[in-house]
Write a protein that holds these residues in place. Structure first.
Motif, PDB file in Angstrom:
ATOM      1  N   LYS A   1       0.855  -1.184   0.000  1.00  0.00           N
ATOM      2  CA  LYS A   1       0.000   0.000   0.000  1.00  0.00           C
ATOM      3  C   LYS A   1       0.894   1.237   0.000  1.00  0.00           C
ATOM      4  CE  LYS A   1      -3.527  -2.327   2.798  1.00  0.00           C
ATOM      5  NZ  LYS A   1      -4.155  -2.379   4.140  1.00  0.00           N
ATOM      6  N   VAL A   2       0.407   2.299  -0.601  1.00  0.00           N
ATOM      7  CA  VAL A   2       1.240   3.479  -0.786  1.00  0.00           C
ATOM      8  C   VAL A   2       0.508   4.713  -0.274  1.00  0.00           C
ATOM      9  CG1 VAL A   2       2.405   4.934  -2.477  1.00  0.00           C
ATOM     10  CG2 VAL A   2       2.402   2.456  -2.767  1.00  0.00           C
ATOM     11  N   GLU A   3       1.178   5.450   0.606  1.00  0.00           N
ATOM     12  CA  GLU A   3       0.614   6.693   1.146  1.00  0.00           C
ATOM     13  C   GLU A   3       1.401   7.917   0.713  1.00  0.00           C
ATOM     14  OE1 GLU A   3       0.229   6.385   5.374  1.00  0.00           O
ATOM     15  OE2 GLU A   3      -1.287   4.791   5.273  1.00  0.00           O
ATOM     16  N   VAL A   4       2.347   7.739  -0.198  1.00  0.00           N
ATOM     17  CA  VAL A   4       3.187   8.848  -0.668  1.00  0.00           C
ATOM     18  C   VAL A   4       3.276   8.764  -2.193  1.00  0.00           C
ATOM     19  CG1 VAL A   4       4.536   8.892   1.457  1.00  0.00           C
ATOM     20  CG2 VAL A   4       5.313   7.480  -0.457  1.00  0.00           C
TER      21      VAL A   4
ATOM     22  N   VAL B   1       2.944  -1.024   4.193  1.00  0.00           N
ATOM     23  CA  VAL B   1       2.565   0.324   3.776  1.00  0.00           C
ATOM     24  C   VAL B   1       3.821   1.164   3.626  1.00  0.00           C
ATOM     25  CG1 VAL B   1       1.166   2.357   4.289  1.00  0.00           C
ATOM     26  CG2 VAL B   1       0.425   0.110   5.108  1.00  0.00           C
ATOM     27  N   LEU B   2       3.905   1.910   2.525  1.00  0.00           N
ATOM     28  CA  LEU B   2       4.979   2.875   2.328  1.00  0.00           C
ATOM     29  C   LEU B   2       4.524   4.224   2.871  1.00  0.00           C
ATOM     30  CD1 LEU B   2       7.781   3.535   1.043  1.00  0.00           C
ATOM     31  CD2 LEU B   2       6.515   4.191  -1.026  1.00  0.00           C
ATOM     32  N   LYS B   3       5.260   4.751   3.865  1.00  0.00           N
ATOM     33  CA  LYS B   3       4.894   6.001   4.518  1.00  0.00           C
ATOM     34  C   LYS B   3       6.064   6.970   4.485  1.00  0.00           C
ATOM     35  CE  LYS B   3       1.763   3.791   7.847  1.00  0.00           C
ATOM     36  NZ  LYS B   3       0.803   4.386   8.759  1.00  0.00           N
ATOM     37  N   ALA B   4       5.738   8.249   4.636  1.00  0.00           N
ATOM     38  CA  ALA B   4       6.763   9.289   4.705  1.00  0.00           C
ATOM     39  C   ALA B   4       7.328   9.374   6.115  1.00  0.00           C
ATOM     40  CB  ALA B   4       6.168  10.636   4.301  1.00  0.00           C
ATOM     41  N   GLU B   5       8.623   9.686   6.187  1.00  0.00           N
ATOM     42  CA  GLU B   5       9.281  10.005   7.446  1.00  0.00           C
ATOM     43  C   GLU B   5       9.893  11.399   7.325  1.00  0.00           C
ATOM     44  OE1 GLU B   5      10.779   5.913   9.397  1.00  0.00           O
ATOM     45  OE2 GLU B   5      12.061   6.667   7.784  1.00  0.00           O
TER      46      GLU B   5
ATOM     47  N   TYR C   1      11.435   7.970   3.405  1.00  0.00           N
ATOM     48  CA  TYR C   1      10.314   7.041   3.432  1.00  0.00           C
ATOM     49  C   TYR C   1      10.713   5.758   4.145  1.00  0.00           C
ATOM     50  CZ  TYR C   1       8.776  10.125  -0.349  1.00  0.00           C
ATOM     51  OH  TYR C   1       8.445  11.213  -1.094  1.00  0.00           O
TER      52      TYR C   1
ATOM     53  N   PHE D   1       6.329   0.026   6.543  1.00  0.00           N
ATOM     54  CA  PHE D   1       5.759  -0.373   7.825  1.00  0.00           C
ATOM     55  C   PHE D   1       4.917  -1.627   7.639  1.00  0.00           C
ATOM     56  CE2 PHE D   1       6.871   3.979   8.445  1.00  0.00           C
ATOM     57  CZ  PHE D   1       7.117   4.131   9.809  1.00  0.00           C
TER      58      PHE D   1
ATOM     59  N   ARG E   1       7.804  -0.188  11.889  1.00  0.00           N
ATOM     60  CA  ARG E   1       8.768   0.136  10.845  1.00  0.00           C
ATOM     61  C   ARG E   1       9.706  -1.044  10.626  1.00  0.00           C
ATOM     62  NH1 ARG E   1      13.821   2.082   9.505  1.00  0.00           N
ATOM     63  NH2 ARG E   1      13.903   3.948   8.172  1.00  0.00           N
TER      64      ARG E   1
END
Length: 395
Positions: free
Chosen positions: A41-44, A83-87, A91, A94, A99
């Motif tokens: 899943k991608v959030e960025v 899930v790919l999330k921003a840091e 990135y 998670f 993480r």
């Protein structure tokens, strides 16, 4: 980005493990293989390859230093625990809120915004697959739309979706590849083609295109084609200065090949070996590769033994899980589980290591890029002393 065993150090070991390099490499290899099985899943914002042939409906990124393509736009990805999330500084991947790895992404290539003098967008002529320029030079195949159609293939889907043109000229490809190199850092070019009914099966034209790209850009080039009816054609390809070739058998299980790629089955697996032998003599060991697709119902023992025989003659077996393509005849196939693909990767990587064939041997092409396979992450385990699975053991 770093590759191989250095990449393993970027991932901390899972809870309960000692955090040593072997534990970290084990965790990273399993994560890479699991992502390719279960998607992401991608959030960025993420550069994706959508529709048709190639690593379709997938995101392109680096995870723990390894280049990978991961399903992002199919049913598996929608239900993935990853899930790919921003840091703050980039990135990360998670899993269920924890993480598990750092990640970096590919930006939209700048050459996509250009067009040829006659108005064709550059992205319809070639695409960036991470750091590789790639194109299907003839987007038609003599097998498409009839009983010979390869069930896993999406070559006609790309054309029907309007994402490409039927035939790219050598001049167009040279122009766009140069832009990919200068604007986006392409390090090689990978050119493939649909199969023709001619004696050369399309090899001469894709090689002409490859020659034009190499002359214009200086990039190493791989061209991909089926075994020509006359194997002397392979010498013609080599004489054009091509660096590497892909001649893809797809499966070493003859029953599966007959079911999913009947025209390739008629060619016969032994004919692929004859073509590879001729090609290795001209291009060198490790510069001839074949796709070996997992998850089509193949016998794992036949698969491993076929890879071993290929390695013995200097052919790189590019082992990948099936990537179901929307619009193909296998669009509803579920990719194989991590445990299955990883067990075969470990056997093949161990034998490659024994025979002195590393995953970085190829000068160009899919085997150079490695992003659609997990072989490279498994190879990292062997480099730091993890115990391989002997090739003679059952899967």
């Amino acid at each position: 980005m770093g590759r191989g065993s250095s990449a393993a150090a970027s991932l901390g070991a899972p809870p309960g493990q000692d955090g040593g390099p072997t534990a970290a490499a084990e965790a990273l290899a399993s994560l890479v293989v699991d992502l390719q099985a279960r998607g992401l899943k991608v959030e960025v914002p993420l550069e994706r390859r959508t529709g048709g042939a190639g690593p379709s409906d997938s995101g392109m990124l680096w995870v723990g230093g390894f280049p990978i393509t991961v399903p992002t736009d199919n049913a598996a990805a929608a239900g993935s625990p990853y899930v790919l999330k921003a840091e703050d500084d980039g990135y990360a991947i998670f899993e269920d809120g924890r993480r598990v790895a750092g990640a970096s992404t590919q930006q939209r290539p700048r050459f996509y915004d250009l067009t040829t003098a006659d108005g064709v967008p550059y992205w319809k002529i070639g695409l960036m697959h991470l750091d590789s320029f790639a194109s299907t030079v003839v987007q038609t195949c003599s097998y498409w739309g009839n009983d010979d159609q390869c069930k896993f293939c999406g070559i006609g889907v790309s054309l029907d979706s309007g994402r490409t043109i039927v035939k790219k000229s050598p001049e167009q490809l040279a122009e766009v590849a140069m832009a990919a190199k200068e604007l986006d850092g392409a390090v090689d070019a990978t050119l493939t083609t649909g199969s023709s009914n001619g004696v050369d099966r399309g090899a001469r034209y894709v090689a002409r295109c490859g020659h034009a790209v190499r002359e214009a850009t200086g990039l190493p080039v791989e061209v991909q084609f089926e075994p020509p009816m006359n194997l002397d054609v392979i010498d013609e390809v080599a004489d054009l200065g091509i660096d590497s070739v892909g001649i893809h058998v797809e499966s070493f299980d003859p029953a599966v090949l007959a079911q999913v790629a009947p025209a390739k089955a008629r060619t016969g697996i032994d004919q692929y070996f004859r073509a590879w032998e001729r090609a290795v003599a001209r291009f060198g060991e490790g510069q001839v590769s074949t796709y070996v697709i997992l998850g089509m119902g193949e016998d794992p023992e036949l698969t491993v033994e076929g890879c071993r025989r290929a390695i013995d003659m200097g052919v790189f077996p590019f082992v990948v899980p099936i990537r179901p393509v929307a619009g193909s005849l296998m669009e509803d196939v579920v990719p194989p589980a991590r445990e299955y693909t990883e067990s075969i990767y470990r056997k093949v990587a161990a034998y490659m290591s024994e025979r002195g064939m590393a995953t970085d041997v190829a000068k160009a092409g899919c085997a150079r890029c490695q992003a659609c396979s997990g072989l490279q992450s498994v190879e990292a385990l062997l480099q730091i002393g993890a115990r391989p699975i002997p090739i003679s053991h059952a899967v």
